[in-house]
Design a protein around this motif. Structure first.
Motif, mmCIF file in Angstrom:
data_model
loop_
_atom_site.group_PDB
_atom_site.id
_atom_site.type_symbol
_atom_site.label_atom_id
_atom_site.label_comp_id
_atom_site.label_asym_id
_atom_site.label_seq_id
_atom_site.Cartn_x
_atom_site.Cartn_y
_atom_site.Cartn_z
ATOM 1 N N ILE A 154 -2.438 -5.470 -10.716
ATOM 2 C CA ILE A 154 -3.502 -5.519 -9.716
ATOM 3 C C ILE A 154 -4.737 -4.796 -10.241
ATOM 4 O O ILE A 154 -4.639 -3.674 -10.746
ATOM 5 C CB ILE A 154 -3.061 -4.877 -8.391
ATOM 6 N N GLU A 155 -5.870 -5.450 -10.131
ATOM 7 C CA GLU A 155 -7.145 -4.817 -10.468
ATOM 8 C C GLU A 155 -7.994 -4.768 -9.208
ATOM 9 O O GLU A 155 -8.299 -5.797 -8.604
ATOM 10 C CB GLU A 155 -7.867 -5.588 -11.568
ATOM 11 N N ALA A 156 -8.336 -3.553 -8.790
ATOM 12 C CA ALA A 156 -9.183 -3.391 -7.613
ATOM 13 C C ALA A 156 -10.640 -3.654 -7.980
ATOM 14 O O ALA A 156 -11.059 -3.434 -9.118
ATOM 15 C CB ALA A 156 -9.031 -1.989 -7.045
ATOM 16 N N THR A 157 -11.406 -4.159 -7.035
ATOM 17 C CA THR A 157 -12.828 -4.380 -7.236
ATOM 18 C C THR A 157 -13.599 -3.703 -6.098
ATOM 19 O O THR A 157 -13.003 -3.251 -5.118
ATOM 20 C CB THR A 157 -13.164 -5.883 -7.235
ATOM 21 N N ASP A 158 -14.900 -3.664 -6.232
ATOM 22 C CA ASP A 158 -15.725 -3.141 -5.145
ATOM 23 C C ASP A 158 -16.391 -4.277 -4.365
ATOM 24 O O ASP A 158 -17.322 -4.047 -3.596
ATOM 25 C CB ASP A 158 -16.778 -2.170 -5.679
ATOM 26 N N ALA A 159 -15.892 -5.497 -4.566
ATOM 27 C CA ALA A 159 -16.458 -6.656 -3.888
ATOM 28 C C ALA A 159 -15.910 -6.772 -2.461
ATOM 29 O O ALA A 159 -14.744 -6.469 -2.205
ATOM 30 C CB ALA A 159 -16.150 -7.937 -4.664
ATOM 31 N N GLU A 160 -16.744 -7.226 -1.557
ATOM 32 C CA GLU A 160 -16.351 -7.477 -0.169
ATOM 33 C C GLU A 160 -15.610 -6.292 0.453
ATOM 34 O O GLU A 160 -14.461 -6.438 0.887
ATOM 35 C CB GLU A 160 -15.475 -8.729 -0.076
ATOM 36 N N PRO A 161 -16.195 -5.115 0.493
ATOM 37 C CA PRO A 161 -15.520 -3.999 1.183
ATOM 38 C C PRO A 161 -15.278 -4.347 2.644
ATOM 39 O O PRO A 161 -16.152 -4.905 3.310
ATOM 40 C CB PRO A 161 -16.506 -2.838 1.022
ATOM 41 N N ARG B 205 -1.017 -5.253 -3.003
ATOM 42 C CA ARG B 205 -0.079 -4.221 -3.444
ATOM 43 C C ARG B 205 1.119 -4.126 -2.519
ATOM 44 O O ARG B 205 2.243 -3.861 -2.959
ATOM 45 C CB ARG B 205 -0.812 -2.880 -3.540
ATOM 46 N N TYR B 206 0.903 -4.325 -1.230
ATOM 47 C CA TYR B 206 2.021 -4.261 -0.297
ATOM 48 C C TYR B 206 3.004 -5.405 -0.554
ATOM 49 O O TYR B 206 4.219 -5.187 -0.616
ATOM 50 C CB TYR B 206 1.517 -4.329 1.144
#
Length: 358
Positions: free
Chosen positions: A300-307, A287-288
């Motif tokens: 952009i689609e955020a995921t919960d993978a690899e926090p 996003r930056y």
């Protein structure tokens, strides 16, 4: 005289140890945490936090830059650095270095090319969701039309009754209900009876709420896109990642094919040129970069993978850990730190104060 020399010899090492040490601080280009402006100057979320910490603790330091973030921790454990500004909390690395309080949390995100707005809208007209909207609205208009027809057929022959059949009269009521709801108001049909006018007034008020809800529902239906199933949805696509990044490790563990790039910007530019179908990286970084540079546009689609949790790191057992950790905790709880994060974290939708880069 001898006593003077002995005293001088005793206190000279103490004098040296009291002098402020010049710390070697390791950085590598990793926007928006550490960013090189190309002229040897560094800025970014982590850099600004360190500047506040150094000012608070009155530390002297020199910045040592490296070509890749993965080079930082090995040089820290080798004794070449005293502090690393950009590192991810890693249980394996914790045995070799000491991590401070995390200053930012993120996860993987997927950048996808933006679709054509007109085509997306037209495609949305043929979805099941849009069909439900049309059917539901038609049923509502039919109910109102039937009620108006039943109230007006014997008192308003020329508009709703007369020689018209039942279905023609209901059709007239349906037409009136639609025209009234859209506030077009042709004036070709209007209730005349007291009961009909009461229903008309009620319908006008209800139609205001119906129209607002209908507009939002149509926009949602015609512009809706199917969410990407991550990572399964990437198997048939050309995907890019940054070399030696968490995204590369994750996609490799999932058995996906991908291309590697030197930086998120390079990968996003390749996607802009249609060389890629998707690019995976830290969602804050994606996003930056998209927000910062002209010519780069993506969804952009955020995921919960690899926090991921990002933090400073020092050598294991370093006396710097306690004072730096305390300083980081205190600073990250302030309003100033929230403003700094807002500057670099585009997910927070803050107004831009600087022009986009080219």
């Amino acid at each position: 005289m001898l006593r003077s020399y002995l005293l001088a010899g005793l206190f000279f090492p103490l004098f040296l140890s009291a002098q402020p040490e010049v710390l070697r601080v390791g950085v590598a280009d990793a926007p928006p945490y550490c960013i090189d402006d190309g002229e040897g100057n560094w800025y970014g979320m982590a850099v600004q936090l360190w500047q506040l910490v150094a000012e608070r603790e009155q530390l002297r330091y020199e910045v040592v830059d490296f070509s890749h973030p993965d080079s930082l921790l090995p040089h820290l454990t080798a004794g070449d650095l005293d502090v690393v500004l950009f590192s991810t909390l890693d249980p394996g690395a914790e045995r070799r270095v000491d991590f401070l309080q995390a200053y930012h949390h993120s996860s993987l995100g997927v950048a996808l090319p933006k679709t054509n707005g007109l085509w997306t809208t037209l495609r949305g007209l043929f979805t099941l969701q849009f069909l439900y909207i049309v059917v539901g609205l038609s049923v509502l208009l039919l109910i109102v039309g039937v009620v108006v027809y039943l109230l007006e057929r014997n008192r308003n022959d020329d508009q709703f009754g007369g020689e018209r059949s039942t279905w023609q009269g209901i059709g007239s009521g349906f037409w009136w209900a639609g025209v009234t709801m859209t506030t077009i108001g042709y004036g070709d049909k209007a209730p005349r009876s007291l009961a009909g006018r009461a229903v008309a007034m009620l319908w006008m008020l209800v139609a205001l709420a119906v129209t607002s809800s209908l507009t939002a529902a149509i926009i949602a239906a015609t512009q809706a896109t199917q969410p990407l199933k991550f990572p399964e949805g990437l198997r048939s696509r050309a995907v890019g990642v940054v070399d030696e990044s968490p995204a590369e490790n994750y996609l490799a563990s999932e058995g996906l094919d991908f291309q590697v790039f030197d930086s998120p910007r390079a990968g996003l530019e390749a996607m802009q040129e249609k060389q890629l179908d998707a690019f995976v990286s830290d969602v804050t970084t994606l996003r930056y970069v998209i927000d910062e540079y002209d010519g780069i546009s993506a969804a952009i689609e955020a995921t919960d993978a690899e926090p991921e949790a990002y933090a400073f790191a020092v050598r294991q057992g370093s006396p710097l850990r306690e004072p730096l950790d305390e300083a980081v905790i205190q600073i990250t709880l302030t309003k100033l730190w929230r403003e700094i994060k807002n500057t670099y974290d585009a997910t927070r939708k803050v107004p831009r104060s600087a022009p986009r880069r080219r």
